[in-house]
Structure formats: structure tokens, C-alpha cells
Design an enzyme around this catalytic site. Structure first.
Site, short mmCIF file in Angstrom:
data_model
loop_
_atom_site.label_atom_id
_atom_site.label_comp_id
_atom_site.label_asym_id
_atom_site.label_seq_id
_atom_site.Cartn_x
_atom_site.Cartn_y
_atom_site.Cartn_z
N LYS A 274 -5.64 6.42 3.22
CA LYS A 274 -5.15 5.15 2.64
C LYS A 274 -5.86 3.97 3.32
O LYS A 274 -5.78 3.80 4.53
CB LYS A 274 -3.63 5.03 2.85
CG LYS A 274 -3.05 3.66 2.47
CD LYS A 274 -1.53 3.61 2.63
CE LYS A 274 -0.99 2.19 2.43
NZ LYS A 274 0.47 2.09 2.62
N ASP A 279 -1.34 -5.37 3.83
CA ASP A 279 -0.23 -5.10 2.91
C ASP A 279 0.83 -6.19 3.05
O ASP A 279 1.67 -6.16 3.94
CB ASP A 279 0.38 -3.71 3.24
CG ASP A 279 1.49 -3.32 2.27
OD1 ASP A 279 1.68 -4.02 1.26
OD2 ASP A 279 2.15 -2.28 2.53
N LYS A 286 6.98 -8.51 1.77
CA LYS A 286 7.59 -8.08 3.03
C LYS A 286 8.15 -9.28 3.78
O LYS A 286 7.66 -10.40 3.61
CB LYS A 286 6.51 -7.43 3.92
CG LYS A 286 6.07 -6.06 3.45
CD LYS A 286 5.07 -5.47 4.44
CE LYS A 286 4.62 -4.09 4.00
NZ LYS A 286 5.69 -3.09 3.95
N ASP A 297 -2.63 -1.00 7.94
CA ASP A 297 -2.31 -0.18 6.78
C ASP A 297 -3.53 0.57 6.23
O ASP A 297 -3.45 1.22 5.19
CB ASP A 297 -1.66 -1.05 5.70
CG ASP A 297 -0.63 -0.29 4.87
OD1 ASP A 297 -0.19 0.78 5.33
OD2 ASP A 297 -0.28 -0.77 3.78
N ASP A 356 5.41 -3.02 -3.21
CA ASP A 356 5.15 -2.68 -1.80
C ASP A 356 4.92 -1.17 -1.62
O ASP A 356 4.45 -0.74 -0.57
CB ASP A 356 6.34 -3.14 -0.94
CG ASP A 356 6.00 -3.20 0.54
OD1 ASP A 356 4.80 -3.07 0.87
OD2 ASP A 356 6.92 -3.39 1.35
N GLU A 358 2.55 0.57 -2.56
CA GLU A 358 1.20 0.52 -3.13
C GLU A 358 0.31 1.66 -2.65
O GLU A 358 -0.64 2.03 -3.33
CB GLU A 358 0.54 -0.83 -2.79
CG GLU A 358 -0.14 -0.94 -1.41
CD GLU A 358 0.81 -0.77 -0.24
OE1 GLU A 358 2.03 -0.94 -0.42
OE2 GLU A 358 0.34 -0.44 0.86
N ARG A 360 0.85 4.86 -2.32
CA ARG A 360 0.88 6.03 -3.19
C ARG A 360 0.13 5.75 -4.50
O ARG A 360 -0.42 6.67 -5.11
CB ARG A 360 2.34 6.46 -3.42
CG ARG A 360 3.18 5.42 -4.09
CD ARG A 360 4.67 5.67 -3.93
NE ARG A 360 5.19 5.23 -2.62
CZ ARG A 360 6.46 5.33 -2.26
NH1 ARG A 360 7.35 5.85 -3.08
NH2 ARG A 360 6.84 4.90 -1.08
N1 BES Z 1 2.45 0.15 4.47
C1 BES Z 1 3.81 0.36 4.17
C2 BES Z 1 4.47 1.39 5.07
C3 BES Z 1 4.56 1.02 6.52
C4 BES Z 1 5.72 0.44 7.01
C5 BES Z 1 3.53 1.28 7.38
C6 BES Z 1 5.81 0.13 8.34
C7 BES Z 1 3.62 0.96 8.71
C8 BES Z 1 4.78 0.39 9.19
C9 BES Z 1 3.99 0.84 2.72
O1 BES Z 1 3.06 0.38 1.83
C10 BES Z 1 5.32 0.33 2.30
O2 BES Z 1 5.47 -0.85 2.27
N2 BES Z 1 6.25 1.22 2.00
C11 BES Z 1 7.56 0.84 1.63
C12 BES Z 1 8.03 1.76 0.54
C13 BES Z 1 9.26 1.29 -0.14
C14 BES Z 1 8.98 0.07 -0.96
C15 BES Z 1 9.77 2.41 -1.04
C16 BES Z 1 8.45 0.93 2.87
O3 BES Z 1 8.25 1.84 3.68
O4 BES Z 1 9.30 0.08 3.02
ZN ZN Z 2 1.17 -0.07 2.66
ZN ZN Z 3 3.55 -1.55 1.07
#
Ligand code: BES
Ligand code: ZN
Ligand code: ZN
Length: 505
Positions: A274, A279, A286, A297, A356, A358, A360
Site C-alpha cells: 500500500k 491519508d 480524519k 501510510d 478513509d 482507501e 483496500r
Molecule cells: N491508513 C489508515 C489506517 C491506519 C490507522 C494506519 C492508524 C496507521 C495508523 C486507513 O486508511 C484507514 O483510515 N482505515 C480506517 C478504516 C475505517 C474507515 C473502516 C480506520 O482504521 O479507521
Molecule cells: Zn490509509
Molecule cells: Zn484511510
């Protein structure tokens, strides 16, 4: 001081065998272990001059606990300027994991004291391939600092160790080769950490593609970079949807390693990483607190590139291609909205319920592309979910699979590499969390099992090809440094990717 083209300080690493008294260095380190009650210590000869160590143990100033040190200046009868006792912990628990961290902790504590040359003496029971490989790696990991962008005066990295020697009773070609492999793998992890550490204004998707091109040309690897137009022709609507909110163009980078003599039949390994260079969350934005960390990220992408750098030098007998989808998840006027429906490569439609989620979305198209290019086995690494840290804390990578045999092989390799992985379930019931009334699949499930629904989303694109997903969101970044490694990027998964390739049969 040795520097590379980018002006980074490089530590020279070597191995030698000479009597311990003759080793010339600013500091000579010897391992001393904890002593259980009633046992007599078996400390290396120079460690206990005039009963020094006996006194240290008696006073409790040094007991041999892991990473503990005691320093003696001008040790009698030794060529070295300082003798450093370093704790190895419990002698029967000492493994390459400890060897790696001891070397890192030595480098970190001694460079701060102005030591420029360091030798680590290993006795005949310690001087084995796996320990030497790990020590070389650990020294390099310990030397790395995240302060590239500080002005010189404040730099921790200005205090650097220039030479690190491993000293053994008897030099053998296997030990020299182990040191060399340790150097290659250590440098790969630091390359990954350099990429992860770069802020998002300096490391855009285009710059990540440039870094991949440079690495590939230095290592003699093939590279292909698909741009927006090429991805559009392939129907990668899922990846391109994420990229819509950024002025920075997206890319899909493919770096190819071809062995001279391939084994393992028709195997084509694909490593997918990834590469979200920043992000923001997109319109599902966020919170501002901690958002600055979202420069990491792209740690999956960086891990895959670091692994390819080492693989090019270690030459395992299996073909491997790295696939790196890279985008910036931003919010300009073209940004994708919650509720948008996009069509991924292969035709599946996705309802984007949360912008968010993104990672996947870009991985779906990269995984489909890897299959389209003939991948027989896929491993992806991604900072995919915050939920993985809730489930496992910061010490284990989360693993998910559609093929237990393949996952078992990968987990065995991660153990050899000294990384920790914990497999999470992928029962069919969890798939039910992903239901959309408007498209084939939504990009998020409900409140529960967030890391598992993310993995199920990927699996919908990976099936039926054997695939393992590594969620490194909680392991790729350290908020606090440890004695053997600085705060910041860890380089996690690089060693596992390399080891899987080396173990391939
Ligand atoms: N990049 C984030 C995941 C992440 C969170 C990485 C904290 C490192 C530290 C990912 O893109 C994301 O935002 N995931 C969301 C998914 C949710 C919207 C279902 C998350 O984990 O909150
Ligand atoms: Zn992310
Ligand atoms: Zn994200």
C-alpha cells in the site's frame, strides 16, 4: 565519516578474527549474561580484570540484564580504548533476536558517547551465522536516525559510528557471508525507513515512483510504471477513485526480479504494498490530532521496495514482482464522495461508504493486476486498519489468508526473520459484514472486526489465488524509541518478505 550519494552516513561493517587483546577500536564490547543464584558466571576473560565485573555484579551496577552496559576506559592489556560489557540476558534465551537488539543498543548508546569505531567480540559459542547476520543488521538498524531534515547542529546522526567490526575466534567463509547478508538486509530496512520517514510534501506518488526507478536501476531490476491513463485503460476505477481528490497523479509501480535459474516450477510471487503517501481520510476526514503521522501510510510500499533491493543482491531462485499502487488521499473539488460507486478492474462494483477506507480500494486493483500478470502467490503489506492495533497492540503484524498452507509457510519465514506475526480468522461469517444494497460490495463493514472485514474485502479480489495479507498499521511506526531502535519507521515486514523468498522451494 562515510556518506552515500544522499549524504547519509554509512557505517562500514566487517568481520575479523584476532586475539581479543589485539582488537583496536574506540570500544570493544563483550557479552555478559545474567547469573542465576548458585551458578558461577562464565564471563569472557577480559571482562573481569582485577575482579571488576565481580564488583559490578556484587554492587548491582551490572547484572547482565539485556542491553545493560558498563564501560571501562584504558583496559589493561587491551588494544581497545574502552571495554564495554553488554548484557545478553539469560544465556539460554540468547538468540539472533537478542543479538540483533544488543548490536543496535550498543551502537545507539556508544555513538552518543562519541565512539567512532566499535568491535563486538563473540566467543566460540556465540559466533554462529544467524547471530552474526543479526548483529550486522542490528548495528545498521541502531545507527539509523529520523533526523535527516534537521539542520546539522542538532543532528543525532552527526554522532555516528563509522566502523562496526564483529570479532570471532575463527574466521570462516560462512561467517563472512552471514555478515554480508546481514549488511544487505540491514541496509534494505534502512532504505525502507528513509522512504517512510519522508514527509508527504517531499514524497509524493511521483517521487515514490522515482525512488523505485532509482533503486531498480542501481540493482538491475526491471521496472514499469503505469500512469493514470494506462490504469484507466485497464479499468482500475477503484484505485483512480481514491486519486481523484489529489492534484498529485497516481501510479502503479511494478518492479520485477528474475532469477537466473528459477526453481519451484511455475511460481510467480507477487509482493503488493500500500503506497498512500498521505491519508487525510478524504471527505470522511480524519481528526487533526495525529494526522501528521499519516505520511507513513506508504509503509507497505516502502517495505516491498526495501525487500526488492535486498532480493536483487541475495538472488533467491524464485521470480518476484513487487506491485505498488500509490496515491495521495486528499480533498480537492474532485474528491470522491461517500456513496460514490466505482468499478474495479475485472468489473466488480464498489460502494465507497467511507473515503478513509482507501487502502483496500487501491489494493483491490493492484491485486487484480498482479493476478492478470500471472501471479501464483500474493502477499500484501499495508497500513490498513487502526483496528489491528486494538486487536494485537504494537508487537505483532496481523496476518490473514485464503490459503492456510501458504500462510503457514509465510509465518515460518517471519519467525526465521525475527518478526512476529499473528494470524486472525477469516471465517465465512465475517464476509456477511460486507453488504451493499447498491453495489456488489461496500468498502467498509460495521463497527466490529474492522481488520477482518478489511481483509475480506481484499480477499474478494485475491481469490482463488493463494494470498496472505499483512496488516502493519500498528507495527510500522514507533511513537517512542527503544534502546536498539529510534522512534519513527521500523522497517517492519522487510525481513519477512526477504526470508519468504530465500526459503522458497
Ligand atoms: N491508513 C489508515 C489506517 C491506519 C490507522 C494506519 C492508524 C496507521 C495508523 C486507513 O486508511 C484507514 O483510515 N482505515 C480506517 C478504516 C475505517 C474507515 C473502516 C480506520 O482504521 O479507521
Ligand atoms: Zn490509509
Ligand atoms: Zn484511510
Amino acid at each position: 565519516m562515510f556518506k552515500d550519494l544522499e549524504n547519509n552516513i554509512i557505517m562500514k561493517i566487517s568481520i575479523q578474527s584476532s586475539p581479543v587483546e589485539h582488537i583496536a577500536a574506540d570500544a570493544l564490547a563483550v557479552l555478559c549474561f545474567e547469573v542465576a543464584e548458585g551458578q558461577t558466571p562464565s564471563d569472557p576473560a577480559p571482562a573481569n580484570q582485577n575482579g571488576w565485573l565481580t564488583d559490578l555484579r556484587a554492587s548491582g551496577e551490572f547484572s547482565g540484564k539485556l542491553y545493560e552496559t558498563a564501560i571501562r576506559h584504558r583496559p589493561a592489556g587491551l588494544a581497545a580504548k574502552r571495554l564495554v560489557l553488554v548484557g545478553g540476558g539469560k544465556v539460554d534465551k540468547f538468540s539472533p533476536v537478542e543479538a540483533r537488539r544488543v548490536a543496535g543498543a550498543l551502537v545507539r548508546s556508544l555513538k552518543a558517547k562519541g565512539v567512532k569505531s566499535l568491535a563486538l567480540w563473540l566467543d566460540s559459542t556465540q559466533a554462529m551465522e544467524a547471530n552474526i547476520l543479526a548483529a550486522a543488521e542490528g548495528a545498521l538498524i541502531g545507527a539509523w536516525e529520523p533526523d535527516k531534515h534537521k539542520s546539522d547542529i542538532k543532528k543525532d546522526s552527526a554522532k555516528a559510528i563509522d566502523t562496526f567490526q564483529v570479532a570471532v575466534p575463527e574466521l570462516r567463509p560462512e561467517l563472512e557471508s552471514a555478515l554480508d547478508r546481514g549488511r544487505i538486509i540491514g541496509e534494505a530496512q534502512n532504505f525502507t525507513r528513509d522512504l517512510v520517514n519522508e514527509p508527504a510534501n517531499l514524497l509524493t506518488p511521483a517521487k515514490l515512483a522515482d525512488a523505485a526507478r532509482n533503486m531498480a536501476s542501481e540493482q538491475g531490476l526491471e521496472i514499469e510504471v503505469l500512469d493514470r491513463e494506462a490504469m484507466g485503460q485497464l479499468g482500475m476505477g477503484s484505485l483512480l477513485g481514491v486519486a481523484m481528490g489529489s492534484d498529485e497523479p497516481p501510479y502503479l509501480i511494478a518492479v520485477k526480479y528474475k532469477p537466473t535459474a528459477a526453481q519451484g516450477g511455475e511460481t510467480q510471487l507477487a509482493y503488493v504494498g500500500k503506497g498512500v503517501t498521505f491519508d487525510t481520510g478524504g471527505l470522511s476526514i480524519k481528526p487533526s490530532e495525529g494526522m501528521e503521522r499519516m505520511k507513513y501510510d506508504m509503509a507497505g510500499a516502502a517495505a516491498v521496495l526495501g525487500a526488492m533491493q535486498a532480493i536483487a543482491q541475495l538472488k533467491p531462485p524464485v521470480p518476484i514482482t513487487a506491485y505498488i499502487p500509490t496515491v495521495e488521499n486528499m480533498i480537492n473539488g474532485g474528491a470522491q464522495r461517500p456513496g460514490d460507486i466505482v468499478t474495479a478492474m475485472g468489473g466488480k462494483t464498489i460502494e465507497v461508504l467511507n473515503t478513509d477506507a482507501e487502502g483496500r480500494l487501491i489494493l483491490a486493483d493492484a491485486i487484480t493486476y498482479a493476478k492478470h500478470k500471472g501471479a501464483t502467490h500474493i502477499v500484501d503489506a499495508a497500513t490498513l486498519t487502526g483496528a489491528i492495533g486494538i486487536a494485537l497492540g504494537h508487537h505483532n503484524i496481523g496476518a490473514f489468508t485464503n490459503d492456510q498452507d501458504f500462510c503457514d509457510r509465510l509465518i515460518a519465514s517471519t519467525k526465521t526473520a525475527g518478526e512476529k506475526t499473528w494470524q486472525l480468522p477469516m471465517d465465512d461469517e465475517y464476509k456477511e459484514y460486507l453488504k451493499s444494497a447498491f453495489a456488489d460490495i461496500p468498502n467498509i463493514g460495521g463497527r466490529y472486526g474492522g481488520s477482518i472485514t478489511a481483509a475480506w474485502f481484499l480477499r474478494e479480489f485475491a481469490d482463488p489465488t493463494p494470498w496472505v495479507h499483512l496488516d502493519i498499521a500498528a507495527t510500522a511506526w514507533l511513537d517512542e524509541g527503544k534502546s536498539w531502535i529510534s522512534k519513527g519507521p521500523t522497517g517492519v515486514a522487510v525481513r519477512s518478505f526477504i526470508q519468504l523468498a530465500l526459503d522458497w522451494k
